[in-house]
Design a protein around this motif. Structure first.
Motif, short mmCIF file in Angstrom:
data_model
loop_
_atom_site.label_atom_id
_atom_site.label_comp_id
_atom_site.label_asym_id
_atom_site.label_seq_id
_atom_site.Cartn_x
_atom_site.Cartn_y
_atom_site.Cartn_z
N MET A 263 0.83 -1.19 0.00
CA MET A 263 0.00 0.00 0.00
C MET A 263 0.87 1.25 0.00
O MET A 263 0.57 2.21 -0.71
N ASN A 264 1.93 1.26 0.81
CA ASN A 264 2.82 2.42 0.85
C ASN A 264 3.47 2.68 -0.50
O ASN A 264 3.61 3.82 -0.93
N ALA A 265 3.86 1.60 -1.19
CA ALA A 265 4.47 1.74 -2.50
C ALA A 265 3.48 2.37 -3.48
O ALA A 265 3.85 3.24 -4.28
N PHE A 266 2.24 1.94 -3.40
CA PHE A 266 1.21 2.49 -4.29
C PHE A 266 1.06 3.99 -4.08
O PHE A 266 0.99 4.77 -5.04
N VAL A 267 1.03 4.43 -2.83
CA VAL A 267 0.90 5.85 -2.51
C VAL A 267 2.11 6.62 -3.06
O VAL A 267 1.95 7.69 -3.66
N LEU A 268 3.30 6.07 -2.89
CA LEU A 268 4.50 6.74 -3.40
C LEU A 268 4.47 6.85 -4.92
O LEU A 268 4.86 7.88 -5.48
N TYR A 269 4.00 5.80 -5.60
CA TYR A 269 3.89 5.86 -7.06
C TYR A 269 2.88 6.92 -7.50
O TYR A 269 3.14 7.69 -8.43
N VAL A 270 1.76 6.99 -6.84
CA VAL A 270 0.74 7.98 -7.19
C VAL A 270 1.28 9.39 -6.98
O VAL A 270 1.12 10.27 -7.85
N VAL A 271 1.93 9.63 -5.85
CA VAL A 271 2.51 10.95 -5.58
C VAL A 271 3.58 11.29 -6.61
O VAL A 271 3.63 12.42 -7.12
#
Length: 161
Positions: A1-9
């Protein structure tokens, strides 16, 4: 989930950058792509070596050599291997995770990762060229000793958790 947030940002910030200055954004993307291309052969080589090693060595063998019960001897072996080998930090952490899952000890993996990232036996000639022989040797010796301190503290912290 954290990786997904970083990719979106990251994508969002890249989009903002593109809106602000298309040329700089294109140059940055091309530079990042060239960097990835330069790093990819080394990354793939290391993944292949680690994969082959893990497929040839049984978890019991890894556990005997650098497992929790190998003690200080396992930490020394891990530190020596890490001093000789050379890999990028993100690969070192992935390698450490694979080793932990296959029976390696926490302090042994901590010593391995710290020496992989801090010591450069292979790159010492380049270091000598830029910072001098004495400074390069001292830096590598101190980093080697520091890896034992890291191994000790990681073992204690994980033991508390």
């Amino acid at each position: 989930m954290n990786a997904f947030v970083l990719y979106v940002v990251s994508v969002f910030l890249l989009f903002l950058s593109y809106i602000k200055d298309k040329n700089k954004s294109k140059k940055a993307i091309l530079k990042a792509w060239r960097s990835l291309e330069n790093m990819l052969p080394q990354f793939l080589g290391i993944i292949i070596i680690v994969g082959l090693t893990l497929s040839l060595l049984k978890p019991e063998t890894i556990s005997n050599i650098i497992g929790k019960n190998s003690g200080f001897f396992g930490v020394v072996i891990s530190a020596l291997i890490g001093s000789i080998a050379m890999m990028p930090t993100f690969v070192a952490f992935s390698t450490g995770d694979m080793l932990l899952k296959n029976g390696a000890g926490v302090s042994q993996v901590a010593a391995l990762i710290s020496t992989l990232t801090l010591i450069g036996i292979i790159t010492i000639p380049l270091e000598i060229k830029y910072i001098g022989k004495r400074a390069a040797i001292y830096r590598n010796i101190l980093a080697f000793l520091f890896s034992f301190i890291v191994a000790f503290f990681v073992e204690k912290v994980v033991g508390i958790l």
